[in-house]
Design an enzyme around this catalytic site. Structure first.
Site, PDB file in Angstrom:
ATOM      1  N   GLN A  49       0.827  -1.205   0.000  1.00 19.31           N
ATOM      2  CA  GLN A  49       0.000   0.000   0.000  1.00 19.31           C
ATOM      3  C   GLN A  49       0.860   1.254   0.000  1.00 19.31           C
ATOM      4  OE1 GLN A  49      -1.041  -2.355   2.628  1.00 19.31           O
ATOM      5  NE2 GLN A  49      -2.867  -3.106   1.553  1.00 19.31           N
ATOM      6  N   CYS A  78      -6.224   0.809   7.273  1.00 23.72           N
ATOM      7  CA  CYS A  78      -5.088  -0.104   7.257  1.00 23.72           C
ATOM      8  C   CYS A  78      -4.426  -0.038   8.627  1.00 23.72           C
ATOM      9  CB  CYS A  78      -4.091   0.253   6.158  1.00 23.72           C
ATOM     10  SG  CYS A  78      -2.609  -0.776   6.156  1.00 23.72           S
ATOM     11  N   GLY A  79      -4.570  -1.099   9.414  1.00 25.47           N
ATOM     12  CA  GLY A  79      -4.062  -1.099  10.775  1.00 25.47           C
ATOM     13  C   GLY A  79      -2.547  -1.092  10.866  1.00 25.47           C
ATOM     14  N   ASN A  80      -1.868  -1.922  10.078  1.00 27.47           N
ATOM     15  CA  ASN A  80      -0.400  -1.909  10.076  1.00 27.47           C
ATOM     16  C   ASN A  80       0.123  -0.563   9.606  1.00 27.47           C
ATOM     17  OD1 ASN A  80       0.041  -4.574  10.984  1.00 27.47           O
ATOM     18  ND2 ASN A  80      -0.215  -5.396   8.931  1.00 27.47           N
ATOM     19  N   ASN A 195     -11.468  -8.028   2.585  1.00 30.24           N
ATOM     20  CA  ASN A 195     -10.269  -8.760   2.971  1.00 30.24           C
ATOM     21  C   ASN A 195     -10.706 -10.124   3.494  1.00 30.24           C
ATOM     22  OD1 ASN A 195      -8.566  -6.536   2.440  1.00 30.24           O
ATOM     23  ND2 ASN A 195      -9.001  -5.679   4.446  1.00 30.24           N
ATOM     24  N   GLU A 213      -5.698  -9.762   0.942  1.00 35.21           N
ATOM     25  CA  GLU A 213      -6.179  -8.388   1.022  1.00 35.21           C
ATOM     26  C   GLU A 213      -6.745  -7.936  -0.320  1.00 35.21           C
ATOM     27  OE1 GLU A 213      -4.320  -5.252   3.198  1.00 35.21           O
ATOM     28  OE2 GLU A 213      -2.683  -6.573   3.855  1.00 35.21           O
ATOM     29  N   CYS A 222      -1.864  -8.293   7.976  1.00 31.58           N
ATOM     30  CA  CYS A 222      -2.940  -7.315   7.792  1.00 31.58           C
ATOM     31  C   CYS A 222      -3.490  -6.995   9.164  1.00 31.58           C
ATOM     32  CB  CYS A 222      -4.033  -7.862   6.872  1.00 31.58           C
ATOM     33  SG  CYS A 222      -5.427  -6.712   6.654  1.00 31.58           S
ATOM     34  N   GLY A 223      -3.208  -5.782   9.652  1.00 29.76           N
ATOM     35  CA  GLY A 223      -3.595  -5.415  11.002  1.00 29.76           C
ATOM     36  C   GLY A 223      -5.092  -5.385  11.206  1.00 29.76           C
TER      37      GLY A 223
END
Length: 283
Positions: A49, A78-80, A195, A213, A222-223
């Protein structure tokens, strides 16, 4: 994207990798083809990303956080990337405020850099109402029956600001991620795609997870899908309030006390290198 020169930072959260762009001190008008060229691992920089840091549009936020998938689509969450966002802002000298409140297309996130070097993200309240995920179903449920290739899958559907399909498997290592992932991502029950998480529950405190994803394919972590997996497992009555989620790229710690409560994710964020992108407008 002819003759554009931008500085960037390459970062990753457990192997889920990002190109982070400072849109506060640089001017951007990212088009889908720009993102695809940057994300290309042969002709560009290479990433899952692209993250864009911008000035906040809301007076109660410090920055605006935007996310673009490798295929050029802009997504809500997007958590990460959120953990990388917090480290980038401090490292780039844009702010030393801690915690940071950032606005996304899905709402606000609170990002806290911890003394142990990890970043804690308040991901907000998980969304379980089908119409708001969005997911085609008559009413909220812990399990949904999803028709797929002549069979019926028992799944969970959760939004963490982006839609997630969660599927329990007996063995994460042999799960059909590459085979089923692309088709499930585009299942008609998820009108904005999703996702897809293949989760093996090892104990009430431990989950193993692989994720396909949307717009990126299988990633090392993927967080937001890790968060959604804990929500799903909790709704199934199989997980505790604090869970370690083991991903191919490493482990996240997730805390959730149940419906209506905020969910917290804790994990690392790493800088790989700084660089300058010079585009000639083609490969």
């Amino acid at each position: 994207m002819a003759n554009k020169t931008w500085t960037f930072t390459k970062m990753h959260g457990l192997g889920n990798d990002f190109v982070v762009l400072d849109g506060v001190r640089q001017s951007f008008s990212l088009q889908p083809e720009d993102c695809r060229r940057i994300a290309d691992r042969h002709f560009g920089i290479g990433c899952d990303q692209i993250l864009l840091v911008e000035k906040a549009q809301r007076p109660d936020c410090d920055f605006r956080y935007r996310i673009f998938n490798a295929d050029g689509s802009e997504v809500n969450q997007c958590g990460n990337g959120a953990r990388c966002f917090a480290v980038f802002v401090q490292r780039a000298g844009l702010s030393d405020k801690n915690p940071l409140r950032v606005e996304t297309r899905a709402g606000q996130l609170l990002l806290q850099r911890r003394a142990d070097g990890l970043v804690e993200v308040d991901m907000g309240v998980p969304i379980l109402e089908p119409a708001h995920i969005p997911f085609v179903a008559a009413a909220p449920a812990s399990h949904y029956a999803l028709p797929f290739r002549g069979q019926t899958l028992s799944i969970a559907a959760v939004s963490m600001g982006n839609p997630h399909l969660l599927l329990a498997v007996n063995d994460c290592a042999s799960a059909p991620v590459a085979d089923w992932g692309p088709e499930l991502e585009r299942h008609p029950a998820f009108p904005e795609r999703c996702n897809v998480g293949f989760m093996q529950i090892k104990s009430p405190q431990a989950v193993q997870l692989r994720t396909w994803e949307r717009g990126a394919g299988e990633t090392l972590a993927c967080g937001s899908n890790a968060c959604a997996a804990v929500v799903a497992g909790s709704l199934w009555g199989r997980l505790a309030e604090q869970v370690q989620v083991e991903l191919p790229g490493g482990t996240l710690e997730i805390h959730w006390s149940g419906p209506g409560a905020h969910l917290h994710m804790i994990g690392p964020a790493a800088v790989v290198y700084d660089g300058t992108w010079v585009s000639q407008g083609g490969k």
